[in-house]
Motif scaffolding. Structure first.
Motif, PDB file in Angstrom:
ATOM      1  N   ALA A 113       0.559  -1.190  -0.147  1.00 50.76           N
ATOM      2  CA  ALA A 113      -0.053   0.091   0.235  1.00 50.76           C
ATOM      3  C   ALA A 113       0.895   1.333  -0.237  1.00 50.76           C
ATOM      4  N   LEU A 114       2.219   1.646   0.313  1.00 52.62           N
ATOM      5  CA  LEU A 114       3.375   2.411   0.375  1.00 52.62           C
ATOM      6  C   LEU A 114       3.339   2.669  -0.562  1.00 52.62           C
ATOM      7  N   ARG A 115       3.426   3.612  -2.006  1.00 56.92           N
ATOM      8  CA  ARG A 115       3.618   3.977  -2.961  1.00 56.92           C
ATOM      9  C   ARG A 115       5.170   4.334  -2.653  1.00 56.92           C
TER      10      ARG A 115
ATOM     11  N   VAL B 141      -0.749  -1.745   5.126  1.00 58.84           N
ATOM     12  CA  VAL B 141       0.532  -0.818   5.804  1.00 58.84           C
ATOM     13  C   VAL B 141       0.057   0.811   5.349  1.00 58.84           C
ATOM     14  N   GLU B 142       1.362   1.500   7.024  1.00 59.93           N
ATOM     15  CA  GLU B 142       0.835   2.930   6.138  1.00 59.93           C
ATOM     16  C   GLU B 142       1.689   3.244   6.778  1.00 59.93           C
ATOM     17  N   LEU B 143       2.994   4.670   5.641  1.00 64.23           N
ATOM     18  CA  LEU B 143       3.912   5.741   6.238  1.00 64.23           C
ATOM     19  C   LEU B 143       3.844   6.244   5.906  1.00 64.23           C
ATOM     20  N   PRO B 144       3.211   7.796   6.472  1.00 66.28           N
ATOM     21  CA  PRO B 144       2.960   8.935   6.514  1.00 66.28           C
ATOM     22  C   PRO B 144       4.767   9.945   5.816  1.00 66.28           C
ATOM     23  N   GLY B 145       4.696  10.533   5.226  1.00 65.02           N
ATOM     24  CA  GLY B 145       5.467  11.065   4.419  1.00 65.02           C
ATOM     25  C   GLY B 145       6.786  10.578   3.668  1.00 65.02           C
ATOM     26  N   ARG B 146       6.319   9.356   3.248  1.00 70.57           N
ATOM     27  CA  ARG B 146       7.005   8.313   1.848  1.00 70.57           C
ATOM     28  C   ARG B 146       5.830   8.301   1.206  1.00 70.57           C
ATOM     29  N   PHE B 147       6.596   9.258  -0.234  1.00 67.75           N
ATOM     30  CA  PHE B 147       5.606   9.962  -1.258  1.00 67.75           C
ATOM     31  C   PHE B 147       3.938   9.568  -1.177  1.00 67.75           C
ATOM     32  N   GLN B 148       3.672   9.748  -0.238  1.00 70.50           N
ATOM     33  CA  GLN B 148       2.286  10.289   0.516  1.00 70.50           C
ATOM     34  C   GLN B 148       1.202  11.145  -0.883  1.00 70.50           C
ATOM     35  N   VAL B 149       0.506  10.374  -0.923  1.00 70.90           N
ATOM     36  CA  VAL B 149       0.172  11.533  -2.140  1.00 70.90           C
ATOM     37  C   VAL B 149      -1.531  11.879  -1.319  1.00 70.90           C
TER      38      VAL B 149
END
Length: 423
Positions: free
Chosen positions: A246-248, A284-292
């Motif tokens: 789910a992380l771009r 999975v989620e992680l703000p600020g990593r190619f977050q669109v």
């Protein structure tokens, strides 16, 4: 200590003042305090280092293990909005009072031993984890590896995601120097996962010299793209039909492969089923990593702060589709490779909004604008802060444009606060 800190905010202010230098690599001081506290490991430990990708790999490991029903402790750095993001248990940041109690126990054992902010935080995180019945602990290396405070804790599996140029003042001027420092988290006879496609010779030599069970991307494990899915392959066979994380970002398959290689190495002690892997990759989620972010103009948040990360960001932006103009809300620390980041991003940016960052390492908006002009960028305006630059970008950008905030965790954090309505 005469006035004992009480709140978490008090403690954070206090620990900032306990060492003359923000970064002071070395294990003797922090090892002494660790020994006084009697800190010991009671569950499997995964230690994750690397120039880029270590935060994503930690997030992937955490989510898959949570989906498998394990009680997980995760320590990462830096944070974006709240210090509590650094210390997570069962997928959630721990409460202020829990962290404050951990700091108090470290302080009681410290005596006159000076500790940096990161060292204090690492010891306090372990205090939190040690007081709980956890199944797995994941630690993210702060800087380098060999002399990083997290390396005091012997890992059952050590992961080095990538090796590239960053923090050269502390780790050395070449990839070979940096690779050796990062390989310092490997342990004799234990699995050592490396996700760099061209690992430095000194990393390989160190792993061989100590007898680590080295597992290399492309040799011992890897990933294959299969239309809309992908396949992981490792020493124990293949895992097929996996959805993309789910992380771009184009680099996330390699990060996922590192995570699965680490879990494969721990398979006998911490087994995970295919359904847990599939759920973890999807959730999975992680703000600020190619977050669109949704809406128009499009907003992309990325903490890329070194040339390797900037090259990945530029590649990801190139795959994003058509946009009229790309506006860069760009702020960096002065001790980073600013020129290298600019060079990587120049082909993707039409309008540069150079913003100043606070603190002794922060580069002013005008100072950053001068670096941009020296690199041949004509369309650049300086701003005192990321918030000011972002507000200007929102006013100026058209609906079909794109705003990209990058260059530092500090840049992204302030834009996130601006988006949340904070001043």
């Amino acid at each position: 200590m005469t006035d004992r800190p009480r709140t978490l905010a008090d403690w954070l202010t206090y620990i900032e003042r306990q060492h003359a230098r923000a970064i002071d690599l070395g294990l003797e001081r922090v090892a002494a305090v660790k020994a006084r506290r009697g800190q010991a490991r009671s569950c499997p430990l995964i230690l994750v280092g690397g120039t880029n990708g270590k935060g994503s790999t930690c997030a992937l490991l955490e989510r898959i293990l949570l989906c498998a029903g394990y009680r997980v402790g995760l320590y990462t750095s830096p944070h974006l909005l709240r210090y509590n993001e650094r210390v997570r248990v069962a997928g959630r940041p721990v409460a202020d009072e829990v962290l404050a109690d951990g700091f108090a126990r470290v302080e009681a054992a410290r005596g006159d031993t000076p500790l940096t902010y990161f060292e204090f935080g690492t010891l306090a995180a372990w205090e939190v984890f040690g007081a709980l019945a956890l199944d797995v602990v994941i630690l993210e290396v702060g800087l380098g590896g060999r002399l990083d405070a997290t390396n005091l804790y012997d890992a059952d599996v050590a992961v080095v995601t990538t090796v590239d140029l960053d923090h050269m003042d502390f780790l050395g001027p070449t990839r070979e120097d940096i690779g050796f420092e990062k390989a310092g988290i490997f342990r004799p006879g234990r699995p050592a996962v490396c996700g760099d496609p061209a690992p430095p010779a000194r990393l390989l030599e160190h792993a061989k010299g100590i007898g680590a069970d080295l597992r290399l991307l492309g040799r011992d494990f890897g990933c294959r793209r299969l239309d809309l899915q992908w396949q992981f392959w490792g020493r124990n066979g293949k895992k097929s039909g996996l959805a993309h994380p789910a992380l771009r970002g184009a680099n996330q398959l390699a990060n996922a492969a590192c995570a699965l290689a680490a879990l494969e190495a721990l398979g006998e002690r911490v087994p995970v089923a295919m359904q847990d892997i599939r759920r973890g990759l999807a959730e999975v989620e992680l703000p600020g990593r190619f977050q669109v972010l949704p809406g128009k103009p499009a907003v992309v948040l990325d903490v890329a702060h070194n040339p390797q990360a900037a090259r990945v960001l530029a590649e990801d932006l190139g795959h994003q589709g058509f946009f009229g103009r790309t506006w860069a809300v760009f702020g960096m620390l002065a001790d980073k490779d600013v020129a290298g980041v600019i060079e990587a991003m120049k082909p993707r940016v039409d309008r540069w909004l150079a913003c100043g960052l606070e603190g002794p390492r922060g580069l002013s908006g005008e100072g950053l604008a001068e670096r941009l002009r020296a690199a041949g960028v004509a369309e650049v305006r300086p701003f005192p802060s990321p918030a000011a630059a972002f507000r200007q970008a929102k006013e100026s950008a058209g609906e079909d444009d794109r705003i990209v905030a990058f260059g530092s965790f500090l840049t992204v954090a302030q834009v996130m606060r601006c988006l949340a309505g904070d001043p």
